[in-house]
Design a protein around this motif. Structure first.
Motif, PDB file in Angstrom:
ATOM      1  N   ARG A   1       0.839  -1.208   0.000  1.00 20.07           N
ATOM      2  CA  ARG A   1       0.000   0.000   0.000  1.00 20.07           C
ATOM      3  C   ARG A   1       0.871   1.255   0.000  1.00 20.07           C
ATOM      4  O   ARG A   1       0.595   2.224  -0.718  1.00 20.07           O
ATOM      5  CB  ARG A   1      -0.932   0.008   1.211  1.00 20.07           C
TER       6      ARG A   1
ATOM      7  N   LEU B   1      -5.893  -4.414  -3.181  1.00 22.32           N
ATOM      8  CA  LEU B   1      -5.467  -3.437  -2.182  1.00 22.32           C
ATOM      9  C   LEU B   1      -5.154  -2.079  -2.794  1.00 22.32           C
ATOM     10  O   LEU B   1      -5.188  -1.056  -2.107  1.00 22.32           O
ATOM     11  CB  LEU B   1      -4.228  -3.989  -1.469  1.00 22.32           C
ATOM     12  N   THR B   2      -4.815  -2.066  -4.086  1.00 22.53           N
ATOM     13  CA  THR B   2      -4.325  -0.854  -4.749  1.00 22.53           C
ATOM     14  C   THR B   2      -5.251  -0.466  -5.900  1.00 22.53           C
ATOM     15  O   THR B   2      -6.121  -1.233  -6.306  1.00 22.53           O
ATOM     16  CB  THR B   2      -2.906  -1.076  -5.291  1.00 22.53           C
TER      17      THR B   2
END
Length: 301
Positions: A21, A60-61
């Motif tokens: 992250r 997550l991104t």
């Protein structure tokens, strides 16, 4: 200049997750991990396969490119890798970057295969990459090569947004990478001093320049051909290794030299407290805050 960051898979997800992250939040253009069963730089460390990790990172991104550096035929079949690439292209919404190379022999010998002579090692890589191109461009693919076979392999859905980035250090492999791939990635020669390393990179970059000029003369193909350089190397028996983030100044100087040789992308490593890639996370943070914006937008400088 685009800048990437490699994050190894030796840490459990709860520790690695904040790093992935942070790579996006700090502004890096792409993030990578290795594709090994066991990596020689950390042979006793815990290690996990990268494809499910990249799937989790994709969720997550939102922006950063996500890549393998590099998948090899040491323990992969090209059809299985093609299917993994399809899944990751979808999960990452077109942000997946597929690096492919010959690799070392350790992963293969773990599975009981003998180490190949250098020429056969390269030829297996060439066949592997050519198969990946066929899977991307065709359906119902039958292969009957020396190393890999398929019987009427279905390839849908089409793989359209994932570049094939071919690793090459020597002239023969570089010619193959430019002729076959969408981009080239190199580490330069291993186990050499810094001056020798830069000298070899200068020769390789000049060869790529000439090959791309030939492609440009034949048509528009190759106009967007990107060139990636891994700036770091792990220590070896005859080399102390190299870590660009040893200092902000070192990283900045190395990137400037790479850009002068025509490289479009460089890749660093997340600092570790011990070798390999020993450096301070404070240096990484300072580099991201002070240098990265200027590299990506030279007008700021």
């Amino acid at each position: 200049m685009r800048v990437g960051l490699t994050i190894l898979t030796d840490l459990p997800w709860r520790e690695a997750r904040p790093r992935w992250r942070a790579a996006e939040e700090m502004g890096f253009d792409h993030a990578w991990t290795y594709d090994h069963l066991v990596w020689g730089g950390l042979p006793e460390a815990p290690w996990t396969t990268p494809t499910p990790v990249l799937g989790a990172v994709a969720d997550l991104t939102e922006r950063i490119g996500l890549g393998l550096m590099v998948a090899t035929p040491n323990f992969r079949h090209p059809y299985q890798l093609h299917r993994d690439a399809q899944a990751l292209e979808d999960l990452a919404d077109g942000r997946f970057l597929l690096g492919v190379g010959a690799g070392g022999s350790r992963d293969a010998t773990i599975l009981g295969a003998p180490a190949l002579p250098p020429r056969e090692h390269a030829e297996r890589f060439f066949e592997f990459a050519e198969a990946l191109v066929r899977f991307r461009e065709e359906d119902h693919v039958t292969l009957s090569g020396r190393w890999f076979r398929t019987d009427d392999a279905r390839t849908l859905p089409p793989l359209r947004r994932t570049p094939l980035i071919l690793a090459a250090n020597g002239p023969r492999s570089i010619r193959f990478a430019v002729a076959t791939g969408d981009a080239w990635v190199t580490t330069g020669p291993w186990g050499t001093d810094t001056d020798t390393w830069w000298g070899a990179l200068t020769e390789s970059a000049a060869l790529v320049d000439g090959l791309l000029r030939e492609r440009a003369a034949a048509g528009p193909a190759g106009a967007d051909f990107r060139r990636y350089l891994l700036l770091d190397t792990a220590p070896g028996p005859d080399s102390p290794g190299r870590t660009a983030l040893a200092s902000v100044e070192t990283a900045e100087e190395m990137i400037a030299r790479a850009e002068a040789l025509g490289f479009t992308d460089v890749v660093l490593h997340w600092p570790r407290p011990t070798e390999p890639y020993r450096a301070s996370e404070q240096v990484l943070e300072r580099f991201a805050a002070e240098v990265l914006p200027r590299l990506q937008d030279p007008v700021q400088g």
